[in-house]
Write a protein that holds these residues in place. Structure first.
Motif, PDB file in Angstrom:
ATOM      1  N   LYS A 202     -35.130 109.509 111.525  1.00 42.70           N
ATOM      2  CA  LYS A 202     -35.607 109.252 110.158  1.00 42.70           C
ATOM      3  C   LYS A 202     -36.774 108.274 110.168  1.00 42.70           C
ATOM      4  O   LYS A 202     -37.789 108.479 109.487  1.00 42.70           O
ATOM      5  CB  LYS A 202     -34.466 108.700 109.306  1.00 42.70           C
ATOM      6  CG  LYS A 202     -33.405 109.715 108.938  1.00 42.70           C
ATOM      7  CD  LYS A 202     -32.170 109.057 108.339  1.00 42.70           C
ATOM      8  CE  LYS A 202     -32.483 108.276 107.090  1.00 42.70           C
ATOM      9  NZ  LYS A 202     -31.249 107.692 106.487  1.00 42.70           N
ATOM     10  N   ASN A 378     -38.024 115.214 101.380  1.00 43.96           N
ATOM     11  CA  ASN A 378     -37.585 116.565 101.784  1.00 43.96           C
ATOM     12  C   ASN A 378     -37.182 116.587 103.255  1.00 43.96           C
ATOM     13  O   ASN A 378     -36.185 117.207 103.633  1.00 43.96           O
ATOM     14  CB  ASN A 378     -38.705 117.577 101.538  1.00 43.96           C
ATOM     15  CG  ASN A 378     -38.927 117.860 100.070  1.00 43.96           C
ATOM     16  OD1 ASN A 378     -38.038 117.641  99.252  1.00 43.96           O
ATOM     17  ND2 ASN A 378     -40.115 118.352  99.725  1.00 43.96           N
ATOM     18  N   GLU A 381     -33.759 114.795 103.894  1.00 45.00           N
ATOM     19  CA  GLU A 381     -32.564 115.249 103.176  1.00 45.00           C
ATOM     20  C   GLU A 381     -31.451 115.682 104.114  1.00 45.00           C
ATOM     21  O   GLU A 381     -30.302 115.247 103.992  1.00 45.00           O
ATOM     22  CB  GLU A 381     -32.930 116.394 102.227  1.00 45.00           C
ATOM     23  CG  GLU A 381     -31.765 116.835 101.364  1.00 45.00           C
ATOM     24  CD  GLU A 381     -32.158 117.921 100.369  1.00 45.00           C
ATOM     25  OE1 GLU A 381     -31.275 118.368  99.617  1.00 45.00           O
ATOM     26  OE2 GLU A 381     -33.358 118.315 100.363  1.00 45.00           O
ATOM     27  N   TRP A 382     -31.753 116.532 105.091  1.00 44.85           N
ATOM     28  CA  TRP A 382     -30.694 117.018 105.977  1.00 44.85           C
ATOM     29  C   TRP A 382     -30.212 115.918 106.914  1.00 44.85           C
ATOM     30  O   TRP A 382     -29.027 115.884 107.292  1.00 44.85           O
ATOM     31  CB  TRP A 382     -31.172 118.236 106.765  1.00 44.85           C
ATOM     32  CG  TRP A 382     -32.089 117.936 107.919  1.00 44.85           C
ATOM     33  CD1 TRP A 382     -33.435 117.878 107.889  1.00 44.85           C
ATOM     34  CD2 TRP A 382     -31.693 117.644 109.272  1.00 44.85           C
ATOM     35  NE1 TRP A 382     -33.940 117.560 109.145  1.00 44.85           N
ATOM     36  CE2 TRP A 382     -32.895 117.419 110.007  1.00 44.85           C
ATOM     37  CE3 TRP A 382     -30.472 117.553 109.929  1.00 44.85           C
ATOM     38  CZ2 TRP A 382     -32.885 117.115 111.357  1.00 44.85           C
ATOM     39  CZ3 TRP A 382     -30.461 117.244 111.278  1.00 44.85           C
ATOM     40  CH2 TRP A 382     -31.654 117.036 111.982  1.00 44.85           C
ATOM     41  N   ASP A 384     -30.048 112.710 106.125  1.00 43.25           N
ATOM     42  CA  ASP A 384     -29.155 111.878 105.319  1.00 43.25           C
ATOM     43  C   ASP A 384     -27.773 112.521 105.198  1.00 43.25           C
ATOM     44  O   ASP A 384     -26.750 111.830 105.261  1.00 43.25           O
ATOM     45  CB  ASP A 384     -29.746 111.657 103.922  1.00 43.25           C
ATOM     46  CG  ASP A 384     -30.924 110.698 103.930  1.00 43.25           C
ATOM     47  OD1 ASP A 384     -30.982 109.840 104.832  1.00 43.25           O
ATOM     48  OD2 ASP A 384     -31.784 110.802 103.030  1.00 43.25           O
ATOM     49  N   ARG A 385     -27.743 113.841 105.027  1.00 40.81           N
ATOM     50  CA  ARG A 385     -26.446 114.524 104.949  1.00 40.81           C
ATOM     51  C   ARG A 385     -25.685 114.397 106.258  1.00 40.81           C
ATOM     52  O   ARG A 385     -24.471 114.204 106.272  1.00 40.81           O
ATOM     53  CB  ARG A 385     -26.651 116.005 104.599  1.00 40.81           C
ATOM     54  CG  ARG A 385     -27.074 116.264 103.166  1.00 40.81           C
ATOM     55  CD  ARG A 385     -26.784 117.719 102.772  1.00 40.81           C
ATOM     56  NE  ARG A 385     -27.445 118.653 103.656  1.00 40.81           N
ATOM     57  CZ  ARG A 385     -28.656 119.174 103.443  1.00 40.81           C
ATOM     58  NH1 ARG A 385     -29.326 118.826 102.354  1.00 40.81           N
ATOM     59  NH2 ARG A 385     -29.185 120.031 104.294  1.00 40.81           N
ATOM     60  N   ALA A 386     -26.412 114.494 107.365  1.00 42.81           N
ATOM     61  CA  ALA A 386     -25.760 114.369 108.680  1.00 42.81           C
ATOM     62  C   ALA A 386     -25.194 112.971 108.878  1.00 42.81           C
ATOM     63  O   ALA A 386     -24.078 112.799 109.390  1.00 42.81           O
ATOM     64  CB  ALA A 386     -26.750 114.715 109.787  1.00 42.81           C
TER      65      ALA A 386
END
Length: 456
Positions: A202, A378, A381-382, A384-386
Motif C-alpha cells: 500500500k 481504487n 481497495e482490495w 484494505d479488504r485483505a
C-alpha cells in the motif's frame, strides 16, 4: 489433535456459578492451599536484571528504560526467581485488557507493587500459572479487588476457588497448552507478517502516485508518458515537469494539538486523535473536518485522516490550513515524507513542525490531486479488504486461544489422550513465549491487544 479432545466421563457441581460442573475427581481448594505469597526484599542485587511485566511475559528491562533512576531506588524492589508467578494488582478499574499474570523465567528484581506467588506441593508450578492465567483471561480474578483503586492483595484472593486435578493430569494439561501455544503463535505471526507485506505494498502505491504521478487511468488504459524533471531533492528524484516543488510550510500549516486528560473527557460524538490514532471521544471538538493528524511523539510516522470534526490531542500535530490543496491528497502526501529523519534524538522521538516545514515535496495541480486520490483509493481497495480479513482471522485465533485455555484448565475438555500423542519437540517453531502474551520481532504481538507495557 483437536479430534482427540472430549468431555470427562463424569462431572460434579462445583458450587461456583462461573465454573459450573467440573470433573468429578478434581479437587476444589481455596487459593491459600495452592498459592502462597512471597516477598524477598532486594538485598545485594541492586539494579541488576530489573524485570517488568509486559504483554503477559516477565522480561528484563532494557538499560535505556532505567535512566534517571538512582541505585537506591531499587532497594524497595523484591527479588523473584524462575517459576515465580507475578500478578499486576493495581488500577484494575483502568484495565481494558488481560495479561496481568506473568511466569518468571529469570532471577531478578521487580517493583514491590507486583504480587509475587509461589505454588504449594498441591500443583505443579506450570499448572498453577496456567490456572491463574485463565482467571486473568476471563477477568474473574479482578472481581476480588477492593479499595478506590481496586488493588489486589493476597488476602483478597486467598479463598478464591482453584481446581486441582491429579499431577498426571496437570502435566498433560501443561503439555497440551504449551503445544497449542506454539502452534497458534506461529499462525498469528505468519498472518501479522502478511499484514506488514500488504501495508508495504500500500505504501509503495501511495509513494509512487504522490511523487511520480499515475501510471494508469481508472479505465485501465495507459496514460501518455509524462515528461519528468529533476526535483533537486534527493528523496524525491525526478518529478512530473508541470509539478511544483515546495517546502511543506507552503503546502500545509501544522499546529500542536490540545491537552485533554482522560479523566476530563466527556464521552461524545467527537473523536480524540493522538499520535497513535483515536483514543476516545469527547463532547467538544477543536478542529473542523475533514482533517489530517500526524504523530508528534512516539509514532512519528503515523498519519490519520479524519472525516468529521474532532479533537486533536497534544501528542500530535494537525493541519490547520491546506493552503488550497485537497485534504485527502495532503493526507497521502504526508504519508510519504520521512518524518523520522526530522525527529528528536531523545528516548521518546518527537518531530518539530519547524523542521517538517523545511521538507520539500512535489505538488501537482489541484485537479490532478483529485485524480491521484481517486486512483490511489481504487488501487488500495482490495489491499484494505485483505488487511481487514487477515485482522479478523487474527481476532478469531485470539478468541479461540482464550476459549481453549479456559475449557482445558477448567475441565470442560479432556486433553489426556491428545497430550499423550504429541511428539517430543524441541520448540521447532522458535522460542516465542506463551501465547497469553509475547512480542514479535518488531512490535507487540500479544493475543489480547495491549496498548503499552503493563507497569505496576
Amino acid at each position: 489433535m483437536i479430534s482427540d479432545l472430549k468431555p470427562y466421563p463424569a462431572y460434579k457441581d462445583s458450587g461456583v456459578l462461573w465454573l459450573g460442573e467440573v470433573p468429578e475427581k478434581w479437587d476444589i481448594l481455596p487459593a491459600f492451599a495452592v498459592y502462597k505469597p512471597r516477598q524477598v526484599k532486594n538485598k545485594g542485587m541492586l539494579e541488576k536484571a530489573v524485570l517488568s511485566l509486559s504483554y503477559g511475559r516477565i522480561i528484563v528491562k532494557p538499560s535505556e528504560k532505567l535512566r534517571g533512576l538512582v541505585p537506591e531506588s531499587f532497594e524497595t524492589y523484591q527479588i523473584i526467581d524462575p517459576g515465580n508467578i507475578i500478578v499486576r494488582t493495581t488500577d484494575l478499574q483502568n484495565d481494558h485488557t488481560s495479561l496481568r499474570i506473568g511466569h518468571s523465567k529469570d532471577r531478578g528484581i521487580i517493583t514491590s507493587a507486583y504480587m509475587c506467588l509461589e505454588t504449594t506441593d498441591r500443583v505443579s508450578n506450570e499448572f498453577g500459572y496456567q490456572f491463574l492465567n485463565t482467571y486473568d483471561l476471563l477477568k474473574i480474578i479482578y472481581g476480588f479487588g477492593s479499595g478506590l483503586r481496586q488493588n489486589l492483595d493476597f488476602a483478597d484472593i486467598k479463598r478464591m476457588p482453584v481446581l486441582v486435578p491429579s499431577k498426571d493430569e496437570q502435566s498433560a494439561i501443561v503439555r497440551f497448552l504449551d503445544h497449542a501455544d506454539r502452534r497458534i503463535k506461529h499462525y498469528i505471526r505468519a498472518k501479522q507478517k502478511l499484514i506488514r507485506l500488504l501495508e508495504e505494498q500500500k505504501q509503495g502505491i501511495i509513494s509512487r502516485a504522490v511523487t511520480r504521478g499515475l501510471p494508469s487511468t481508472s479505465s485501465g488504459q495507459a496514460t501518455p508518458n509524462v515528461r519528468l524533471k529533476p526535483s533537486g531533492v534527493e528523496w524525491l528524484g525526478d518529478v512530473p515537469e508541470h509539478w511544483e516543488v515546495k517546502r511543506l510550510k507552503w503546502v500545509t500549516r501544522l499546529q500542536r494539538g490540545y491537552d485533554l486528560p482522560a479523566e476530563e473527557r466527556i464521552r461524545g460524538s467527537f473523536r480524540v486523535v493522538s499520535s497513535g490514532g483515536t483514543i476516545g471521544t469527547h463532547s467538544e471538538s477543536q478542529s473542523n473536518g475533514p482533517g489530517v493528524v500526524i504523530g508528534r511523539y512516539g509514532s512519528t510516522d503515523a498519519v490519520f485522516f479524519i472525516e468529521s470534526d474532532f479533537w486533536p490531542h497534544n501528542t500530535a500535530l494537525f493541519v490547520t490550513d491546506f493552503q488550497g490543496n485537497r485534504p485527502r491528497w495532503c493526507y497521502f502526501m504526508l504519508r510519504t515524507i520521512s518524518k523520522a529523519d526530522h525527529s528528536g534524538k531523545s528516548a521518546v522521538p518527537g518531530v518539530d513542525r519547524k523542521d517538517l516545514y523545511e521538507i520539500e515535496v512535489a505538488v501537482p495541480p489541484v485537479d490532478e490531486q483529485d485524480t491521484i486520490v481517486s486512483e490511489i483509493e481504487n488501487a488500495l481497495e482490495w489491499l484494505d479488504r485483505a488487511v481487514t480479513g487477515t485482522q479478523r482471522e487474527i481476532s478469531l485465533l485470539r478468541e479461540y486461544h482464550t476459549r481453549l485455555i479456559a475449557d482445558v484448565v477448567t475441565g470442560k475438555l479432556d486433553v489426556r489422550e491428545a497430550a499423550a500423542k504429541l511428539p517430543d519437540e524441541t520448540d521447532e517453531l522458535g522460542d516465542e513465549g506463551s501465547l497469553s502474551g509475547g512480542e514479535d520481532d518488531t512490535e507487540g504481538t500479544d493475543l489480547d491487544a495491549v496498548p503499552e507495557e503493563a507497569e505496576a
